[in-house]
Design a protein around this motif. Structure first.
Motif, mmCIF file in Angstrom:
data_model
loop_
_atom_site.group_PDB
_atom_site.id
_atom_site.type_symbol
_atom_site.label_atom_id
_atom_site.label_comp_id
_atom_site.label_asym_id
_atom_site.label_seq_id
_atom_site.Cartn_x
_atom_site.Cartn_y
_atom_site.Cartn_z
ATOM 1 N N ASP A 1 0.852 -1.183 0.000
ATOM 2 C CA ASP A 1 0.000 0.000 0.000
ATOM 3 C C ASP A 1 0.887 1.233 0.000
ATOM 4 O OD1 ASP A 1 -2.288 1.514 -0.006
ATOM 5 O OD2 ASP A 1 -2.415 1.603 2.175
ATOM 6 N N ARG A 2 0.483 2.240 -0.756
ATOM 7 C CA ARG A 2 1.265 3.475 -0.855
ATOM 8 C C ARG A 2 0.693 4.539 0.068
ATOM 9 N NH1 ARG A 2 1.622 5.014 -7.074
ATOM 10 N NH2 ARG A 2 2.525 6.866 -6.094
ATOM 11 N N TRP A 3 1.606 5.320 0.647
ATOM 12 C CA TRP A 3 1.195 6.437 1.478
ATOM 13 C C TRP A 3 2.352 7.420 1.546
ATOM 14 C CZ3 TRP A 3 3.168 7.271 6.688
ATOM 15 C CH2 TRP A 3 4.123 6.329 7.071
ATOM 16 N N SER A 4 2.164 8.517 2.259
ATOM 17 C CA SER A 4 3.204 9.535 2.412
ATOM 18 C C SER A 4 3.444 9.781 3.889
ATOM 19 C CB SER A 4 2.796 10.848 1.727
ATOM 20 O OG SER A 4 2.608 10.650 0.341
ATOM 21 N N ASN A 5 4.723 9.956 4.254
ATOM 22 C CA ASN A 5 5.041 10.234 5.656
ATOM 23 C C ASN A 5 4.811 11.718 5.942
ATOM 24 O OD1 ASN A 5 7.184 11.589 4.498
ATOM 25 N ND2 ASN A 5 8.762 10.287 5.367
ATOM 26 N N PRO A 6 4.952 12.150 7.200
ATOM 27 C CA PRO A 6 4.685 13.566 7.532
ATOM 28 C C PRO A 6 5.508 14.559 6.724
ATOM 29 C CG PRO A 6 4.782 12.255 9.527
ATOM 30 C CD PRO A 6 5.200 11.352 8.412
ATOM 31 N N GLN A 7 6.665 14.125 6.213
ATOM 32 C CA GLN A 7 7.488 15.018 5.391
ATOM 33 C C GLN A 7 7.070 15.010 3.919
ATOM 34 O OE1 GLN A 7 8.962 12.769 7.635
ATOM 35 N NE2 GLN A 7 9.015 14.432 9.141
ATOM 36 N N GLY A 8 6.044 14.227 3.589
ATOM 37 C CA GLY A 8 5.555 14.185 2.218
ATOM 38 C C GLY A 8 6.298 13.225 1.319
ATOM 39 N N ARG A 9 7.187 12.394 1.870
ATOM 40 C CA ARG A 9 7.922 11.433 1.047
ATOM 41 C C ARG A 9 7.026 10.244 0.716
ATOM 42 N NH1 ARG A 9 11.659 12.365 5.309
ATOM 43 N NH2 ARG A 9 13.345 13.795 4.723
ATOM 44 N N PRO A 10 6.995 9.827 -0.547
ATOM 45 C CA PRO A 10 6.151 8.678 -0.920
ATOM 46 C C PRO A 10 6.785 7.372 -0.447
ATOM 47 C CG PRO A 10 7.390 9.450 -2.826
ATOM 48 C CD PRO A 10 7.684 10.424 -1.710
#
Length: 269
Positions: free
Chosen positions: A74-83
Motif C-alpha cells: 500500500d502506498r502512502w506519504s510520511n509527515p514530510q511528504g515522502r512517498p
C-alpha cells in the motif's frame, strides 16, 4: 520504553528527560540507575530489541509453509511528504511487516512495483506465497501487459476484426462480436475470455474455410499462425484450464459488486 512507544532516540539527549530520571531514581532501590544513552539506544540496545522481535515473530513464520502467505502493499506519504510503499506478509494467523520502500524520485510504474513485490516474495520464500495484492493506478495494471497468453488472444482478435475482408468472414461464421480488454471496465479480461471460448466452433470453421485459405493479404504468415493456434487442441485445453479457475472468481466479484450487504452471499457461495 523507546522501542515499545516509538519514542525518538534524540529524546535521550533532552536535559528534562535526564532530570526526570534522576529524580525518579532518587530512591534506595534505584539509586545510581542511569537511563540508556542516545548512542546505546540506536546501536547495542536496538540490535537486542530486533532479535527479541524476531524471536516473537518466528512462530508466525513457521506457519507460512502450512497456510500460505499473501503479499500486500500500500502506498502512502510520511509527515514530510515522502512517498512510501509498505509491504506486509498476511496469513490466517497474524500479519508481519516486511519493509517500507522510500520511492522518492523513482518512477512508480508497473516495472518498479513488480520488482518490489518480487523482492518481498523472495524475502518470504517463493514457495510460501499464494498471491500478491496491491492498490495501484491504471499505469501499474499488469494484467493486460504482462500476460502474454491473454495478449495473444487480443492480438488475434485485432487481426480478425480490424480488416474488412477478415471481419466479413468472421461475421459469416459467428453471430456474436469479439470483445476486447477495456482497462476502465469491470473484469473485462475475464469477460473477453468467456466470449472467446463461446466462439470456438465458429472461429475454427472460419479458419478451415476456403475463404480463409484463398484470401491473400499482406500478412499471410500471421493468418497461418492464427489458423494453427485455433485448431490446436492443446492450446484450447490450456484456455479451458485458465477459464475454469478465473470464472468462479469473476462470479463472486459480480455478485458482491453492490452497495447492499453481501457478505452472506460469499459465505453461501
Amino acid at each position: 520504553m523507546f522501542f515499545s512507544l516509538g519514542l525518538p532516540f534524540h529524546l535521550a539527549r533532552n536535559p528534562y528527560y535526564r532530570e526526570a530520571f534522576s529524580y525518579a531514581t532518587n530512591t534506595p532501590n534505584l539509586s545510581g540507575y542511569k537511563p540508556p544513552s542516545y548512542n546505546k539506544l540506536r546501536t547495542t540496545l536496538l540490535t537486542t530489541e530486533r532479535s527479541h522481535v524476531e524471536n516473537l515473530l518466528q512462530p508466525i513464520r513457521n506457519l507460512w509453509n502450512q497456510k500460505g502467505v499473501t503479499i500486500v502493499s500500500d502506498r502512502w506519504s510520511n509527515p514530510q511528504g515522502r512517498p512510501l510503499i509498505n509491504f506486509m506478509a498476511i496469513t490466517k494467523s497474524e500479519p508481519i511487516f516486511l519493509k517500507a520502500v522510500n520511492c522518492f524520485g523513482d518512477i512508480k510504474d508497473k516495472d518498479f512495483i513488480s520488482q518490489q513485490i518480487k523482492d518481498a516474495i523472495m524475502k518470504v520464500g517463493s514457495s510460501n506465497v499464494c498471491k500478491a495484492a496491491t492498490k495501484g493506478a491504471k499505469k501499474n495494471n499488469v494484467t493486460y501487459d504482462q500476460c502474454s497468453w491473454i495478449t495473444q488472444i487480443a492480438d488475434y482478435a485485432n487481426f480478425i476484426m480490424r480488416h474488412s475482408m477478415r471481419l466479413s468472414m468472421y461475421i459469416n461464421f459467428n453471430s456474436l462480436k469479439l470483445l476486447f480488454v477495456a482497462p476502465t471496465r469491470f473484469s473485462s479480461t475475464i469477460v473477453m475470455l468467456k466470449r472467446f471460448g463461446s466462439l470456438k466452433e465458429g472461429l475454427q470453421k472460419m479458419v478451415i474455410s476456403p475463404e480463409w485459405s484463398t484470401y491473400k493479404d499482406d500478412d499471410v504468415g500471421k493468418a497461418k499462425k492464427v489458423k494453427e493456434t485455433l485448431l490446436d487442441d492443446i492450446w484450447w485445453d490450456k484456455f479451458d484450464y485458465i477459464l475454469s479457475f478465473v470464472a468462479p472468481i469473476y462470479d463472486v466479484l459480480r455478485k458482491t459488486d453492490t452497495n447492499m450487504t453481501c457478505l452472506y452471499l460469499v459465505y453461501e457461495m
